[in-house]
Design an enzyme around this catalytic site. Structure first.
Site, short mmCIF file in Angstrom:
data_model
loop_
_atom_site.label_atom_id
_atom_site.label_comp_id
_atom_site.label_asym_id
_atom_site.label_seq_id
_atom_site.Cartn_x
_atom_site.Cartn_y
_atom_site.Cartn_z
CG ASP A 94 -2.02 0.97 1.16
OD1 ASP A 94 -2.05 1.75 0.19
OD2 ASP A 94 -2.87 0.97 2.06
CB SER A 95 0.57 4.53 -1.57
OG SER A 95 -0.62 5.06 -1.00
N GLY A 96 0.65 3.92 1.72
CA GLY A 96 0.71 4.64 2.99
C GLY A 96 -0.30 5.75 3.09
N GLY A 97 -0.99 6.03 2.00
CA GLY A 97 -1.95 7.13 2.00
C GLY A 97 -3.05 6.97 3.03
CG PHE A 98 -6.28 3.76 4.95
CD1 PHE A 98 -7.58 4.19 4.74
CD2 PHE A 98 -6.00 3.04 6.10
CE1 PHE A 98 -8.60 3.90 5.65
CE2 PHE A 98 -7.00 2.75 7.03
CZ PHE A 98 -8.30 3.18 6.80
CG ASP A 148 -5.08 6.96 -2.69
OD1 ASP A 148 -4.19 6.62 -1.89
OD2 ASP A 148 -6.22 6.46 -2.69
CD GLN A 191 -9.88 7.13 -3.10
OE1 GLN A 191 -11.05 7.15 -2.70
NE2 GLN A 191 -8.92 6.49 -2.46
N GLY A 218 -11.50 4.07 -1.22
CA GLY A 218 -12.55 4.88 -0.63
C GLY A 218 -13.83 4.14 -0.35
CG ASP A 268 -6.06 -5.21 1.39
OD1 ASP A 268 -5.64 -4.78 2.48
OD2 ASP A 268 -6.62 -4.46 0.55
CB CYS A 306 -12.64 -25.93 8.80
SG CYS A 306 -11.06 -25.11 8.49
CB CYS A 308 -7.51 -25.05 8.85
SG CYS A 308 -8.17 -24.68 10.50
CB CYS A 311 -10.60 -27.34 12.15
SG CYS A 311 -11.34 -25.68 12.28
CG HIS A 337 -10.50 -21.29 11.73
ND1 HIS A 337 -10.94 -22.47 11.18
CD2 HIS A 337 -11.57 -20.44 11.71
CE1 HIS A 337 -12.22 -22.36 10.84
NE2 HIS A 337 -12.62 -21.14 11.16
#
Length: 379
Positions: A94-98, A148, A191, A218, A268, A306, A308, A311, A337
């Site tokens: 991620d760009s770090g903008g958030f 952004d 956006q 956004g 994500d 499940c 996994c 489980c 899990h």
């Protein structure tokens, strides 16, 4: 040759969802895909080997946090993120903008970039499109994100219009500052909030810059679910069908399925790992809070459907005991899990696309999960 290439394999006749494959310098992965979040070059409590074991083909790390700790220079000296964290599959940063807009109490947006304070110690910092590109080039991720502005929800039309125009200008600056296009792909971020006209303008601006992939930003910032779905329905058709589409910050099971139906390829979210630390689990029958007293003598698995590691080997009673005692092993088991559940869910989504039955799969899943019930509990 671009560093990132999208291959369309099939379109679901029932829903229009896409089955595809994204090729990167560190391998390929099928889409639609959920990407576990490893903000600080680690998916919390999980080893890279465990992520491989559960089938993760790509993970996400964060530019802002790695810039502060340990510093992008150290990561670059180690040979880049892949070498630093011993992960030989794809990485998106991620760009770090958030984080700039969500973590800092003080920030001042200028055309040149953003002045803000370090959320750890209060130091004054400045991040620009050029700086965000430099950091990500140093990190060496396969997929980089343009810098952004992330406006809040709700925001006025006039504010959002100015923000979209600024984000488009910053996107062009990011492209010009990108130093490693041969082995790092750069995605633009659409956006525009809830405003159809602004989403259309943002998509037009970014598509004209010919990024190798596009994100939809956004959303999942507090807006109602019907607004998110409407924005996706209006936005994804504006993006090139020959390139991957990434919906940022979405990880609840219902939103993953609904996003895939609306043409999204990549997702994500920190949701599965964050709620795991509180003892909340995703199961084939809905939400399960293992700390609840009724599980104190329940010696069955978290999810009988499940397979996994958690489980197959540990009971609800044992995991409840560990989580109640703040034992790290308990958080490891719940995290494993939840990540496994979402990765397998996306495998099921891909198989349903292959068989032209994603719409039926959605109905069956929503019924079983309880999403069709009034006042259904989500995460």
């Amino acid at each position: 040759m671009t560093a990132i290439r999208y291959e369309l394999i099939k379109t679901c006749k029932q829903t229009g969802a896409r089955l595809g494959k994204v090729h990167t310098p560190h391998g390929s992965f099928e889409t639609p895909v959920f990407m576990p979040v490893g903000t600080l070059a680690t998916v919390k409590t999980m080893s890279p080997e465990e992520l491989v074991e559960m089938g993760a083909g790509i993970i996400l790390s964060n530019t802002y946090h790695l810039w502060l700790r340990p510093g992008h220079e150290i990561v670059e000296e180690a040979g880049g993120l892949h070498s630093f964290m011993n992960w030989d599959r794809s990485i998106l940063t991620d760009s770090g903008g958030f984080q700039v807009f969500s973590l800092s109490d003080f920030r001042k947006i200028e055309e040149e970039g953003v002045h803000f304070r370090n959320h750890l110690n209060g130091d004054k910092l400045f991040l620009s499109p050029e700086k965000a590109m430099h950091i990500q080039n140093s990190l060496g991720s396969d997929i980089m994100m343009a810098f952004d502005e992330c406006p809040p929800f709700p925001a006025t039309y006039d504010y959002m219009k100015q923000s979209v125009e600024r984000t488009s200008r910053w996107a062009e600056r990011c492209l010009n500052a990108h130093q490693r296009p041969q082995d790092q792909g750069l995605f633009g971020i659409v956006q525009g909030g809830e405003y159809s006209e602004l989403r259309k303008q943002s998509a037009k601006d970014l598509v004209s810059l010919d990024f190798p992939g596009y994100a939809i930003g956004g959303l999942s910032v507090g807006e109602p679910k019907d607004i998110m779905n409407r924005v996706l329905e209006e936005t994804t058709p504006l993006l090139p069908s020959s390139k991957p589409r990434y919906l940022m910050g979405v990880g609840s099971p219902d939103s993953l399925i609904d996003g895939a139906i609306r043409g999204v390829d990549m997702f994500d979210c920190v949701l599965p790992t964050r709620i795991a630390r509180n003892g909340t689990l995703m199961t084939s029958n809905g939400r399960l809070v293992v700390k609840n007293a009724k599980y104190a003598r329940d010696f069955g698995p978290i999810d009988e459907n499940c397979d996994c590691h958690t489980c197959r080997n540990y009971s609800r009673a044992y995991i409840r005991h560990l989580v109640k005692c703040d034992e790290t092993f308990g958080i490891r088991l719940t995290t494993y899990h939840n990540l496994y559940f979402l990765l397998k869910l996306m495998e099921q989504v891909r198989q349903a696309i292959r068989e032209d039955r994603l719409g039926d799969f959605r109905e069956e899943f929503f019924e079983r999960y309880g999403f069709n019930k009034p006042n259904a509990k989500n995460f």
